[in-house]
Design an enzyme around this catalytic site. Structure first.
Site, PDB file in Angstrom:
ATOM      1  N   GLY A 173      49.838  46.195  34.807  1.00  0.00           N
ATOM      2  CA  GLY A 173      49.979  44.748  34.655  1.00  0.00           C
ATOM      3  C   GLY A 173      49.290  44.322  33.375  1.00  0.00           C
ATOM      4  O   GLY A 173      48.306  44.936  32.960  1.00  0.00           O
ATOM      5  N   LEU A 229      42.559  46.196  31.898  1.00  0.00           N
ATOM      6  CA  LEU A 229      42.699  46.766  30.551  1.00  0.00           C
ATOM      7  C   LEU A 229      41.759  46.087  29.555  1.00  0.00           C
ATOM      8  O   LEU A 229      41.426  46.667  28.529  1.00  0.00           O
ATOM      9  CB  LEU A 229      44.151  46.652  30.071  1.00  0.00           C
ATOM     10  CG  LEU A 229      45.181  47.471  30.873  1.00  0.00           C
ATOM     11  CD1 LEU A 229      46.590  47.175  30.374  1.00  0.00           C
ATOM     12  CD2 LEU A 229      44.882  48.962  30.783  1.00  0.00           C
ATOM     13  N   HIS A 256      45.618  39.203  40.317  1.00  0.00           N
ATOM     14  CA  HIS A 256      44.785  39.573  39.169  1.00  0.00           C
ATOM     15  C   HIS A 256      45.358  38.969  37.871  1.00  0.00           C
ATOM     16  O   HIS A 256      44.630  38.358  37.084  1.00  0.00           O
ATOM     17  CB  HIS A 256      44.726  41.103  39.082  1.00  0.00           C
ATOM     18  CG  HIS A 256      43.945  41.644  37.935  1.00  0.00           C
ATOM     19  ND1 HIS A 256      42.781  42.378  38.108  1.00  0.00           N
ATOM     20  CD2 HIS A 256      44.148  41.592  36.589  1.00  0.00           C
ATOM     21  CE1 HIS A 256      42.309  42.721  36.914  1.00  0.00           C
ATOM     22  NE2 HIS A 256      43.129  42.267  35.975  1.00  0.00           N
ATOM     23  N   GLU A 257      46.675  39.127  37.678  1.00  0.00           N
ATOM     24  CA  GLU A 257      47.299  38.656  36.432  1.00  0.00           C
ATOM     25  C   GLU A 257      47.357  37.129  36.385  1.00  0.00           C
ATOM     26  O   GLU A 257      47.167  36.529  35.318  1.00  0.00           O
ATOM     27  CB  GLU A 257      48.700  39.244  36.271  1.00  0.00           C
ATOM     28  CG  GLU A 257      48.767  40.775  36.240  1.00  0.00           C
ATOM     29  CD  GLU A 257      47.821  41.423  35.248  1.00  0.00           C
ATOM     30  OE1 GLU A 257      47.443  40.797  34.247  1.00  0.00           O
ATOM     31  OE2 GLU A 257      47.424  42.587  35.493  1.00  0.00           O
ATOM     32  N   HIS A 315      44.165  35.779  35.190  1.00  0.00           N
ATOM     33  CA  HIS A 315      44.044  35.813  33.720  1.00  0.00           C
ATOM     34  C   HIS A 315      44.625  34.535  33.099  1.00  0.00           C
ATOM     35  O   HIS A 315      44.080  34.012  32.128  1.00  0.00           O
ATOM     36  CB  HIS A 315      44.805  37.014  33.140  1.00  0.00           C
ATOM     37  CG  HIS A 315      44.010  38.280  33.107  1.00  0.00           C
ATOM     38  ND1 HIS A 315      42.796  38.384  32.474  1.00  0.00           N
ATOM     39  CD2 HIS A 315      44.271  39.520  33.609  1.00  0.00           C
ATOM     40  CE1 HIS A 315      42.339  39.634  32.586  1.00  0.00           C
ATOM     41  NE2 HIS A 315      43.211  40.338  33.278  1.00  0.00           N
TER      42      HIS A 315
HETATM   43 ZN    ZN Z   1      43.022  42.280  33.905  1.00  0.00          ZN
END
Ligand code: ZN
Length: 166
Positions: free
Chosen positions: A45, A94, A135-136, A139
């Site tokens: 992702g 990441l 999670h995304e 962000h």
């Molecule tokens: Zn992340």
């Protein structure tokens, strides 16, 4: 095109992203660049702010590490329902390489989004896909895994992260 991944604590990761008004060629190119960057990383992702673009889009592919690729591009994604049942799991990011953070999230979610062709979708997700979506989406709201744990845990994790980056 593979882009550079922004690392925490870059301020772009703490900033809420702006909605995408229209799915233009530029947006489609950005989506492809995000997929290229995600596969190269390698990850499952990636959200636009992770390559320094403060716009509401993420890409994911929860299948490709175990089988054929199933890329999904989510523009202006909205979680419209979260299950009361929660699960805890160690999440990598990441933008915070090397760190696993235990985060509690809903086991299932409903997501509405627009794809790279301008088509609207709504679907229910469970398992890893549900956690990845949460999670995304975080962000896009300027939230990272370190913001989802208590202050003591956060301090310990940041110390661990700083030691890794040395
Ligand atoms: Zn992340």
């Amino acid at each position: 095109m593979i882009r550079d991944i922004v690392r925490w604590p870059d301020p772009v990761l703490a900033q809420p992203c702006a909605p995408i008004e229209e799915v233009t060629k530029t947006v489609q190119t950005l989506a492809q660049d995000m997929l290229d960057t995600m596969y190269d990383a390698p990850g499952r992702g990636l959200a636009a702010p992770q390559i320094g673009i403060s716009q509401r889009m993420f890409v994911m592919d929860v299948a490709w590490k175990d089988g054929p690729a199933e890329p999904v591009v989510c523009i202006n994604p909205e979680i419209t329902w979260r299950s009361e049942t929660q699960v805890q799991s160690g999440e990598g990011c990441l933008s915070i390489p090397g760190l696993l953070v235990d985060v509690v999230r809903s086991a299932e979610v409903d997501l509405s989004w627009t794809d790279q062709n301008g088509v609207s979708h709504t679907s229910r997700f469970d398992g890893f896909a549900s956690l990845c979506i949460q999670h995304e989406t975080d962000h896009l709201d300027g939230i990272v895994t370190l913001d989802r744990v208590d202050a003591g845990t956060r301090d310990a994790l940041i110390a661990e992260y700083e030691a890794l980056s040395k």
